[in-house]
Design a protein around this motif. Structure first.
Motif, short mmCIF file in Angstrom:
data_model
loop_
_atom_site.label_atom_id
_atom_site.label_comp_id
_atom_site.label_asym_id
_atom_site.label_seq_id
_atom_site.Cartn_x
_atom_site.Cartn_y
_atom_site.Cartn_z
N MET A 1 4.71 56.56 29.40
CA MET A 1 5.15 57.42 28.30
C MET A 1 5.42 58.84 28.80
O MET A 1 6.43 59.45 28.42
N VAL A 2 4.53 59.37 29.62
CA VAL A 2 4.71 60.74 30.12
C VAL A 2 5.99 60.83 30.94
O VAL A 2 6.79 61.76 30.78
N ASP A 3 6.23 59.85 31.80
CA ASP A 3 7.46 59.89 32.58
C ASP A 3 8.68 59.73 31.67
O ASP A 3 9.69 60.42 31.87
N ALA A 4 8.60 58.87 30.67
CA ALA A 4 9.72 58.69 29.74
C ALA A 4 10.01 59.97 28.96
O ALA A 4 11.17 60.27 28.66
N ARG B 1 9.65 46.14 28.61
CA ARG B 1 8.79 47.29 28.88
C ARG B 1 9.38 48.58 28.32
O ARG B 1 8.68 49.39 27.72
N GLU B 2 10.68 48.77 28.49
CA GLU B 2 11.32 49.98 27.99
C GLU B 2 11.18 50.10 26.48
O GLU B 2 10.94 51.19 25.96
N GLY B 3 11.31 48.98 25.78
CA GLY B 3 11.15 48.99 24.32
C GLY B 3 9.73 49.35 23.90
O GLY B 3 9.53 50.08 22.93
N VAL B 4 8.76 48.84 24.63
CA VAL B 4 7.36 49.14 24.35
C VAL B 4 7.11 50.63 24.57
O VAL B 4 6.50 51.31 23.72
N VAL B 5 7.60 51.17 25.67
CA VAL B 5 7.39 52.59 25.98
C VAL B 5 8.10 53.45 24.94
O VAL B 5 7.54 54.44 24.45
N ARG B 6 9.33 53.10 24.60
CA ARG B 6 10.09 53.86 23.59
C ARG B 6 9.33 53.90 22.26
O ARG B 6 9.23 54.95 21.62
#
Length: 172
Positions: free
Chosen positions: A74-77, A25-30
């Motif tokens: 995405m917004v939180d990231a 998930r982190e990779g997708v969001v990044r």
């Protein structure tokens, strides 16, 4: 709202079958944040993010249920940078000024965030850290918690809208 809280805090993961995936998930969001930084929110689609990662669109749905969920993450990231530290001298005005400057920096680094739909206070870990930092300064100035929340939401909205207007003017 409960669904978003579960999503942002990693309490709800889509079901998985088969071998452990190389993608997370982190990779997708990044990757989605990188696409938005380069092309704006209009450039973000599940298909575009999958292509950026070298995966099929369907493979992303193992990690994120929908584009709407991806945008929330995405917004939180985008808010991952640490907010200003508490001021040792108790100067709440300087503390709020540092908080506003930090918000403006985030919006300038990730301009697409000002166009993302916002429905209330932040729910994710990064957004809450920023909110807590702003509230700390306002409560330190003597405001009640309820008043501090109202003032912070107003200040936050002004900063966001000002950055959006700056972007619109540059585009025009």
């Amino acid at each position: 709202m409960t669904r978003e809280i579960e999503l942002l805090w990693g309490l709800r993961e889509p079901g998985r079958r088969g071998p452990k995936p190389k993608l997370n998930r982190e990779g997708v969001v990044r990757a989605a944040v990188a696409v938005a930084d380069a092309e704006g929110l209009e450039g973000v689609s599940m298909q575009r993010v999958a292509r950026e990662l070298g995966y099929t669109t369907m493979s992303l749905y193992r990690h994120v249920d929908s584009k709407e969920d991806l945008l929330v993450l995405m917004v939180d990231a985008a808010m991952a940078q640490d907010p200003p530290e508490p001021r040792a001298d108790g100067d709440w005005r300087a503390g709020i000024q540092a908080w506003v400057s930090g918000c403006r920096e985030m919006y300038r680094r990730h301009p697409w965030v000002v166009f993302a739909a916002v429905f209330g206070p932040p729910l994710g870990p990064n957004g809450l850290r920023w909110m807590e930092a702003g509230l700390r300064e306002l409560v330190g100035a003597g405001l009640t918690t309820a008043d501090a929340v109202q003032v912070l939401m107003t200040v936050s909205g002004v900063v966001r809208d000002t950055c959006r207007i700056e972007l619109d003017m540059r585009r025009a």
